[in-house]
Design an enzyme around this catalytic site. Structure first.
Site, short mmCIF file in Angstrom:
data_model
loop_
_atom_site.label_atom_id
_atom_site.label_comp_id
_atom_site.label_asym_id
_atom_site.label_seq_id
_atom_site.Cartn_x
_atom_site.Cartn_y
_atom_site.Cartn_z
N ASP A 138 -0.68 1.25 -3.00
CA ASP A 138 0.52 0.72 -3.64
C ASP A 138 0.51 1.23 -5.08
O ASP A 138 -0.50 1.10 -5.77
CB ASP A 138 0.44 -0.81 -3.64
CG ASP A 138 1.78 -1.47 -3.43
OD1 ASP A 138 2.75 -1.01 -4.07
OD2 ASP A 138 1.86 -2.43 -2.65
N ASP A 175 6.25 1.00 -5.67
CA ASP A 175 6.85 -0.29 -5.99
C ASP A 175 8.14 -0.13 -6.81
O ASP A 175 8.16 0.62 -7.79
CB ASP A 175 5.82 -1.09 -6.80
CG ASP A 175 6.22 -2.53 -7.01
OD1 ASP A 175 6.24 -3.30 -6.05
OD2 ASP A 175 6.53 -2.90 -8.18
N GLU A 228 9.93 1.68 -2.45
CA GLU A 228 10.57 0.38 -2.31
C GLU A 228 11.89 0.49 -3.07
O GLU A 228 11.91 0.47 -4.29
CB GLU A 228 9.69 -0.73 -2.89
CG GLU A 228 10.24 -2.11 -2.53
CD GLU A 228 9.75 -3.21 -3.46
OE1 GLU A 228 9.77 -4.37 -3.05
OE2 GLU A 228 9.37 -2.92 -4.61
N HIS A 247 4.50 -9.01 2.28
CA HIS A 247 3.99 -10.01 1.34
C HIS A 247 5.09 -10.62 0.47
O HIS A 247 4.82 -11.57 -0.26
CB HIS A 247 2.92 -9.37 0.47
CG HIS A 247 3.50 -8.30 -0.41
ND1 HIS A 247 4.04 -7.12 0.09
CD2 HIS A 247 3.69 -8.25 -1.74
CE1 HIS A 247 4.51 -6.40 -0.90
NE2 HIS A 247 4.31 -7.05 -2.03
N ASP A 248 6.30 -10.05 0.51
CA ASP A 248 7.41 -10.59 -0.29
C ASP A 248 8.40 -11.38 0.55
O ASP A 248 9.44 -11.82 0.04
CB ASP A 248 8.19 -9.44 -0.95
CG ASP A 248 7.40 -8.77 -2.04
OD1 ASP A 248 6.53 -9.42 -2.63
OD2 ASP A 248 7.66 -7.57 -2.28
C1 NOJ Z 1 7.79 -5.61 -5.37
C2 NOJ Z 1 6.47 -6.12 -4.89
O1 NOJ Z 1 6.36 -5.94 -3.53
C3 NOJ Z 1 6.40 -7.56 -5.33
O2 NOJ Z 1 5.32 -8.24 -4.75
C4 NOJ Z 1 6.34 -7.58 -6.82
O3 NOJ Z 1 6.38 -8.92 -7.26
C5 NOJ Z 1 7.51 -6.82 -7.46
N1 NOJ Z 1 7.79 -5.59 -6.78
C6 NOJ Z 1 7.21 -6.49 -8.89
O4 NOJ Z 1 6.22 -5.53 -8.98
#
Ligand code: NOJ
Length: 566
Positions: A103, A205, A259, A334-335
């Site tokens: 990541d 990210d 992402e 995880h989000d």
């Molecule tokens: C996306 C990540 O997946 C998330 O967990 C994070 O809080 C935010 N970006 C900020 O980096």
């Protein structure tokens, strides 16, 4: 055939398994998962049949946002282990023919990173321009939204420089200034450091946010308060991605998955058309945001979500890449909350069967599938009752904001049971013993009370478990070019209960039929499969998919048409 999506690539064929190190396996009893913990489970990971592991950030970090606030990109977070542990892990994966995706968080750093520590000292500091600033003498800064700020304000005043710094995420995550060439060179250096160590690529990210209009104008009205869309429309985004590709990715056989929060399907190809040389693929947010109230913080729509809308989203994103580019597919990470709680049904009688249905879906679409740890055993949302149980800055700060505004905290907590990120961050349930076999210490976040019934050890012993179904489904995808590269065609579009589609590649044709409801339903099989298909996958072992085409609740079947002899 010149259709680009049929050009074979390892990252199109691979199945990705996402590991959230903090919650995977603790080896030293401090209650936090670590690299040695992952190493101890390498044979398990390999037994899944997956090809690529995506590891959430493991770099040194004060953990304001669980590692997404990096203070040193060249070292390992002490809680997770050492660089030596990392080397053992990488070797262990490679020995098992599994690639490693790191990541990479480069939209922002931690405020404890040396660059920011220097930058905030004075306007003349050489690192000042590594970040974005709004001088106080220019008045109040223009409105920018922050995701993890108690008042949603992305500007934070810094006394020593008499200016505000920009942070799209928490106050401890200042945004890097990509307009500065030096910053970009530093980022490429970091990436090369890890690629030279042998990692196989990066999950980038919030990469869609890196370019900003540094005149910081008022946000144009046509964005309709959709900050993500505005943030993803930076003036030099494509220039930077192309530069990154040229300077980094083109020199390695590494893969990149961005992402891309805020990116819409109509300009998706501009990121992943191989001729443009930017990214290999990216994550869109249309599906995970579906069923939430627009422009509100993760509030489930009171009317729920409809299968028709779900199909429309996935079909649209398939079609975008019909001839060029390549997609990714995920239903949880995880989000996000647990996929079975969000898209299946986590009631005891349906948890297993609907988990299998969702895994069938993920592994039978034309896109690289990303499976989040725990989904292979059908883990469900923990549904905390109290804010004290939450560890995630997003939930905690949003609670504080609502409290300050005198909002409805009870309603907020109820909606968090459905949408909060911590639902998916509880430790992986290894067995029915103490702390689900995750740690011998005190876990950093509570463990789901269903661990005695939902765990790896029990599922290993049961041929019909979600875990063993997942392994069979992985095998099927790996052996079927039609499932990986084949054309996708939606069947019976208007059906609000069943999602069905065909996948076709040369003379191989499959139909996937998924009953997304808790009811028995009848499905009209298309003529060329009627009474002719062989069932090659079925999440109900005793119940066949009979000639009347009756589907049990959450039944998922894949049928294969006898090969056409040409
Ligand atoms: C996306 C990540 O997946 C998330 O967990 C994070 O809080 C935010 N970006 C900020 O980096």
């Amino acid at each position: 055939m010149s259709i680009e999506h049929r050009q074979k690539k390892w990252w199109k064929e691979g199945i990705v398994y996402q590991i959230y190190p903090r919650s995977f396996k603790d080896s030293n009893g401090d209650g936090i998962g670590d690299l040695q913990g992952i190493i101890s489970k390498l044979d398990y990971i390999s037994s899944l049949g997956i090809d690529i592991v995506w590891l959430n950030p493991i770099y040194t970090s004060p953990n304001d946002d669980n590692g997404y606030d990096i203070s040193d990109y060249y070292s390992i977070m002490p809680e997770f282990g050492t660089m030596q542990d990392f080397d053992v892990l990488l070797n262990g994966l490679h020995q098992r023919n599994i690639k490693l995706l790191m990541d990479m968080v480069v939209n922002h750093t931690s405020d404890e990173h040396f660059w920011f520590q220097e930058a905030r000292k004075s306007r003349t500091n050489p690192y000042y321009n590594y970040y974005h600033w709004w001088p106080a003498e220019n008045g109040a800064p223009p409105k920018r939204f922050s995701f993890f700020d108690e008042v949603s304000n992305a500007w934070k005043f810094n006394e020593a420089t008499n200016s505000y710094y920009l942070h799209y995420f928490s106050v401890k995550q200042p945004d890097l200034n990509w307009e500065n060439t030096e910053v970009r060179q530093e980022v490429y250096k970091i990436m090369k450091f890890w690629l030279d160590k042998g990692v196989d690529g990066f999950r980038l990210d919030v990469i869609s946010f890196i370019s900003k209009d540094i005149s910081f104008p008022e946000i144009p009205i046509h964005y309709n308060n959709d900050f993500s869309r505005y943030y993803a429309d930076g003036p030099y985004l494509h220039k930077y991605l192309q530069e990154m590709n040229r300077e980094v990715f083109s020199k390695y056989d590494g893969m990149s998955v961005g992402e891309c929060v805020g990116v819409q399907s109509d300009n998706a190809l501009s990121f992943v058309d191989a001729d443009i040389k930017e990214l290999d693929m990216f994550f869109h947010f249309d599906s995970v945001n579906y069923g939430y109230t627009k422009n509100e913080f993760k509030r489930p729509d009171k009317n729920g979500w409809k299968l028709g809308g779900f199909k429309e989203i996935f079909t649209k994103w398939n079609d975008v890449f019909a001839e060029k580019g390549w997609g990714s597919i995920y239903l949880g990470n995880h989000d996000q909350p647990r996929m079975v709680s969000r898209w299946g049904n986590d009631a005891p009688e349906y948890r297993e069967v609907s988990s299998k249905l969702l895994l069938t879906f993920l592994l039978s679409m034309r896109a690289t599938p990303y499976i989040y740890q725990g989904d292979e055993i059908g883990m469900a949302n923990i549904k905390f009752d109290s804010i004290d149980d939450y560890r995630d800055i997003e939930s905690i700060n949003m609670y504080a904001q609502i409290k300050k505004q005198g909002g409805d905290l009870k309603e907020f907590l109820e909606s968090q049971k459905i949408t909060a990120r911590d639902n998916a961050r509880t430790p992986l349930q290894w067995n029915a013993e103490l702390n689900a076999g995750f740690t011998r210490g005190v876990p950093w976040i509570k463990i789901n009370a269903d661990a005695p019934y939902v765990n790896v050890a029990d599922q290993e012993k049961d041929e019909n478990s979600v875990l063993n179904y997942f392994r069979r489904m992985v095998l099927l995808r790996n052996q079927s070019p039609a499932l990986i590269y084949g054309d996708y065609e939606l069947i019976d579009k208007e059906n609000e209960q069943v999602y069905a589609y065909t996948r076709m590649w040369n003379n191989e044709k499959l139909i996937v039929v998924l009953n997304f409801t808790n009811e028995v339903v009848q499905f009209s099989m298309p003529a060329d499969f009627l009474h002719r298909g062989t069932i090659i996958m079925n999440n109900y072992n005793q119940v066949g998919f009979n000639y009347h085409n009756i589907l049990e609740p959450y039944q998922a079947v894949i049928l294969q048409k006898p090969a056409i002899n040409i």
